[in-house]
Write a protein that holds these residues in place. Structure first.
Motif, PDB file in Angstrom:
ATOM      1  N   LEU A 249      44.644 105.744  94.586  1.00  6.40           N
ATOM      2  CA  LEU A 249      44.938 105.248  95.926  1.00  6.40           C
ATOM      3  C   LEU A 249      46.439 105.220  96.194  1.00  6.40           C
ATOM      4  CD1 LEU A 249      42.396 102.279  96.057  1.00  6.40           C
ATOM      5  CD2 LEU A 249      42.134 104.583  97.010  1.00  6.40           C
ATOM      6  N   ASP A 250      47.245 105.806  95.316  1.00  4.86           N
ATOM      7  CA  ASP A 250      48.697 105.838  95.422  1.00  4.86           C
ATOM      8  C   ASP A 250      49.332 104.452  95.421  1.00  4.86           C
ATOM      9  OD1 ASP A 250      48.947 108.586  95.312  1.00  4.86           O
ATOM     10  OD2 ASP A 250      48.766 108.813  97.469  1.00  4.86           O
ATOM     11  N   LYS A 251      48.641 103.470  94.913  1.00  6.65           N
ATOM     12  CA  LYS A 251      49.234 102.154  94.714  1.00  6.65           C
ATOM     13  C   LYS A 251      49.901 102.195  93.352  1.00  6.65           C
ATOM     14  CE  LYS A 251      48.279  97.290  94.927  1.00  6.65           C
ATOM     15  NZ  LYS A 251      47.302  96.269  95.252  1.00  6.65           N
ATOM     16  N   PRO A 252      51.197 101.860  93.292  1.00  4.36           N
ATOM     17  CA  PRO A 252      51.897 101.967  92.012  1.00  4.36           C
ATOM     18  C   PRO A 252      51.258 101.097  90.925  1.00  4.36           C
ATOM     19  CG  PRO A 252      53.434 101.481  93.789  1.00  4.36           C
ATOM     20  CD  PRO A 252      52.058 101.358  94.347  1.00  4.36           C
ATOM     21  N   VAL A 253      51.087 101.698  89.777  1.00  5.06           N
ATOM     22  CA  VAL A 253      50.589 101.003  88.587  1.00  5.06           C
ATOM     23  C   VAL A 253      51.703 101.086  87.551  1.00  5.06           C
ATOM     24  CG1 VAL A 253      48.846 101.030  86.765  1.00  5.06           C
ATOM     25  CG2 VAL A 253      48.193 101.549  89.112  1.00  5.06           C
ATOM     26  N   GLY A 254      51.915  99.997  86.843  1.00  4.82           N
ATOM     27  CA  GLY A 254      53.001  99.953  85.874  1.00  4.82           C
ATOM     28  C   GLY A 254      52.858 100.961  84.750  1.00  4.82           C
ATOM     29  N   HIS A 255      53.777 101.902  84.709  1.00  2.38           N
ATOM     30  CA  HIS A 255      53.772 102.941  83.674  1.00  2.38           C
ATOM     31  C   HIS A 255      53.963 102.338  82.275  1.00  2.38           C
ATOM     32  CE1 HIS A 255      54.731 106.694  81.627  1.00  2.38           C
ATOM     33  NE2 HIS A 255      55.843 106.139  81.205  1.00  2.38           N
TER      34      HIS A 255
ATOM     35  N   ALA B 252      53.559  99.166  81.277  1.00  2.00           N
ATOM     36  CA  ALA B 252      52.450  98.276  80.924  1.00  2.00           C
ATOM     37  C   ALA B 252      51.258  99.090  80.434  1.00  2.00           C
ATOM     38  CB  ALA B 252      52.048  97.412  82.113  1.00  2.00           C
ATOM     39  N   TYR B 253      51.017 100.221  81.088  1.00  2.00           N
ATOM     40  CA  TYR B 253      49.890 101.064  80.684  1.00  2.00           C
ATOM     41  C   TYR B 253      50.176 101.793  79.378  1.00  2.00           C
ATOM     42  CZ  TYR B 253      46.040 104.329  80.881  1.00  2.00           C
ATOM     43  OH  TYR B 253      44.908 105.047  80.563  1.00  2.00           O
ATOM     44  N   ARG B 254      51.349 102.400  79.302  1.00  2.00           N
ATOM     45  CA  ARG B 254      51.687 103.179  78.106  1.00  2.00           C
ATOM     46  C   ARG B 254      51.768 102.310  76.851  1.00  2.00           C
ATOM     47  NH1 ARG B 254      57.567 105.045  77.569  1.00  2.00           N
ATOM     48  NH2 ARG B 254      57.626 102.975  76.678  1.00  2.00           N
ATOM     49  N   ASP B 255      52.446 101.172  76.969  1.00  2.00           N
ATOM     50  CA  ASP B 255      52.694 100.351  75.786  1.00  2.00           C
ATOM     51  C   ASP B 255      51.557  99.401  75.440  1.00  2.00           C
ATOM     52  OD1 ASP B 255      55.128 101.627  75.753  1.00  2.00           O
ATOM     53  OD2 ASP B 255      56.256  99.918  76.515  1.00  2.00           O
ATOM     54  N   LEU B 256      50.824  98.940  76.463  1.00  2.00           N
ATOM     55  CA  LEU B 256      49.807  97.909  76.216  1.00  2.00           C
ATOM     56  C   LEU B 256      48.402  98.298  76.666  1.00  2.00           C
ATOM     57  CD1 LEU B 256      52.004  94.923  77.420  1.00  2.00           C
ATOM     58  CD2 LEU B 256      51.562  95.612  75.056  1.00  2.00           C
ATOM     59  N   GLY B 257      48.267  99.442  77.314  1.00  4.76           N
ATOM     60  CA  GLY B 257      46.964  99.864  77.806  1.00  4.76           C
ATOM     61  C   GLY B 257      46.459  99.044  78.982  1.00  4.76           C
ATOM     62  N   LEU B 258      47.384  98.391  79.696  1.00  6.21           N
ATOM     63  CA  LEU B 258      47.007  97.545  80.830  1.00  6.21           C
ATOM     64  C   LEU B 258      47.313  98.261  82.135  1.00  6.21           C
ATOM     65  CD1 LEU B 258      48.490  94.147  79.589  1.00  6.21           C
ATOM     66  CD2 LEU B 258      46.103  94.901  79.488  1.00  6.21           C
ATOM     67  N   SER B 259      46.322  98.367  83.002  1.00  9.69           N
ATOM     68  CA  SER B 259      46.505  98.979  84.312  1.00  9.69           C
ATOM     69  C   SER B 259      46.756  97.862  85.318  1.00  9.69           C
ATOM     70  CB  SER B 259      45.254  99.781  84.687  1.00  9.69           C
ATOM     71  OG  SER B 259      45.443 100.422  85.918  1.00  9.69           O
ATOM     72  N   LEU B 260      48.034  97.599  85.567  1.00  8.44           N
ATOM     73  CA  LEU B 260      48.440  96.492  86.423  1.00  8.44           C
ATOM     74  C   LEU B 260      49.272  97.014  87.586  1.00  8.44           C
ATOM     75  CD1 LEU B 260      49.608  94.074  83.588  1.00  8.44           C
ATOM     76  CD2 LEU B 260      47.490  93.901  84.912  1.00  8.44           C
ATOM     77  N   PRO B 261      49.070  96.475  88.785  1.00  5.70           N
ATOM     78  CA  PRO B 261      49.868  96.927  89.925  1.00  5.70           C
ATOM     79  C   PRO B 261      51.316  96.481  89.807  1.00  5.70           C
ATOM     80  CG  PRO B 261      48.498  95.069  90.555  1.00  5.70           C
ATOM     81  CD  PRO B 261      48.107  95.447  89.148  1.00  5.70           C
ATOM     82  N   VAL B 262      52.198  97.306  90.325  1.00  7.39           N
ATOM     83  CA  VAL B 262      53.612  96.965  90.377  1.00  7.39           C
ATOM     84  C   VAL B 262      53.815  95.994  91.541  1.00  7.39           C
ATOM     85  CG1 VAL B 262      55.950  97.853  90.760  1.00  7.39           C
ATOM     86  CG2 VAL B 262      54.326  99.149  89.373  1.00  7.39           C
ATOM     87  N   THR B 263      54.561  94.953  91.288  1.00  7.90           N
ATOM     88  CA  THR B 263      54.838  93.937  92.288  1.00  7.90           C
ATOM     89  C   THR B 263      56.285  93.481  92.166  1.00  7.90           C
ATOM     90  OG1 THR B 263      53.992  91.878  93.244  1.00  7.90           O
ATOM     91  CG2 THR B 263      54.093  92.004  90.840  1.00  7.90           C
ATOM     92  N   VAL B 264      56.736  92.695  93.099  1.00  3.61           N
ATOM     93  CA  VAL B 264      58.099  92.156  93.050  1.00  3.61           C
ATOM     94  C   VAL B 264      58.087  90.872  92.226  1.00  3.61           C
ATOM     95  CG1 VAL B 264      60.010  91.199  94.389  1.00  3.61           C
ATOM     96  CG2 VAL B 264      58.721  93.160  95.276  1.00  3.61           C
ATOM     97  N   LEU B 265      58.989  90.804  91.261  1.00  5.14           N
ATOM     98  CA  LEU B 265      59.140  89.625  90.402  1.00  5.14           C
ATOM     99  C   LEU B 265      60.601  89.186  90.447  1.00  5.14           C
ATOM    100  CD1 LEU B 265      57.043  90.957  87.398  1.00  5.14           C
ATOM    101  CD2 LEU B 265      56.294  89.324  89.132  1.00  5.14           C
ATOM    102  N   ARG B 266      60.850  87.975  89.985  1.00  5.98           N
ATOM    103  CA  ARG B 266      62.211  87.439  90.023  1.00  5.98           C
ATOM    104  C   ARG B 266      62.631  86.943  88.645  1.00  5.98           C
ATOM    105  NH1 ARG B 266      64.631  82.716  93.986  1.00  5.98           N
ATOM    106  NH2 ARG B 266      66.791  83.110  93.435  1.00  5.98           N
ATOM    107  N   SER B 267      63.884  87.183  88.323  1.00  6.51           N
ATOM    108  CA  SER B 267      64.478  86.667  87.091  1.00  6.51           C
ATOM    109  C   SER B 267      65.862  86.135  87.425  1.00  6.51           C
ATOM    110  CB  SER B 267      64.579  87.770  86.030  1.00  6.51           C
ATOM    111  OG  SER B 267      65.627  88.657  86.345  1.00  6.51           O
ATOM    112  N   GLY B 268      66.564  85.666  86.428  1.00  8.93           N
ATOM    113  CA  GLY B 268      67.931  85.187  86.629  1.00  8.93           C
ATOM    114  C   GLY B 268      68.867  86.277  87.118  1.00  8.93           C
ATOM    115  N   ALA B 269      68.519  87.542  86.845  1.00 10.77           N
ATOM    116  CA  ALA B 269      69.364  88.668  87.253  1.00 10.77           C
ATOM    117  C   ALA B 269      69.077  89.130  88.681  1.00 10.77           C
ATOM    118  CB  ALA B 269      69.175  89.834  86.287  1.00 10.77           C
ATOM    119  N   GLY B 270      68.007  88.647  89.276  1.00 14.72           N
ATOM    120  CA  GLY B 270      67.633  89.047  90.628  1.00 14.72           C
ATOM    121  C   GLY B 270      66.174  89.439  90.697  1.00 14.72           C
TER     122      GLY B 270
END
Length: 72
Positions: free
Chosen positions: A5-11, A13-31
């Motif tokens: 569906l062209d919804k971004p999935v974390g490359h 997360a999938y490659r390293d952990l086998g998890l198909s998770l959507p890419v979303t906006v997150l926040r850290s101390g760096a921005g």
């Protein structure tokens, strides 16, 4: 990596952990950054960039104008 569906999935997360998770906006101390999240918290930082504002991060995600990290 993207789904059919062209919804971004974390490359990383999938490659390293086998998890198909959507890419979303997150926040850290760096921005704001683009990454993946599950019930336990953040899983991967997918974008090379950090964004100063939430709006900048949302725009980058919507337009695809961000750089996919290739390595963790």
């Amino acid at each position: 990596m993207t789904s059919t569906l062209d919804k971004p999935v974390g490359h990383l997360a999938y490659r390293d952990l086998g998890l198909s998770l959507p890419v979303t906006v997150l926040r850290s101390g760096a921005g704001y950054y683009l990454g993946t999240l599950n019930d336990e918290g953040p899983v991967s930082r997918e974008s090379e960039e950090y964004f100063k504002t939430l709006d900048q991060a949302l725009q980058a995600l919507a337009s695809g104008s961000w750089t996919q990290r290739l390595y963790t």
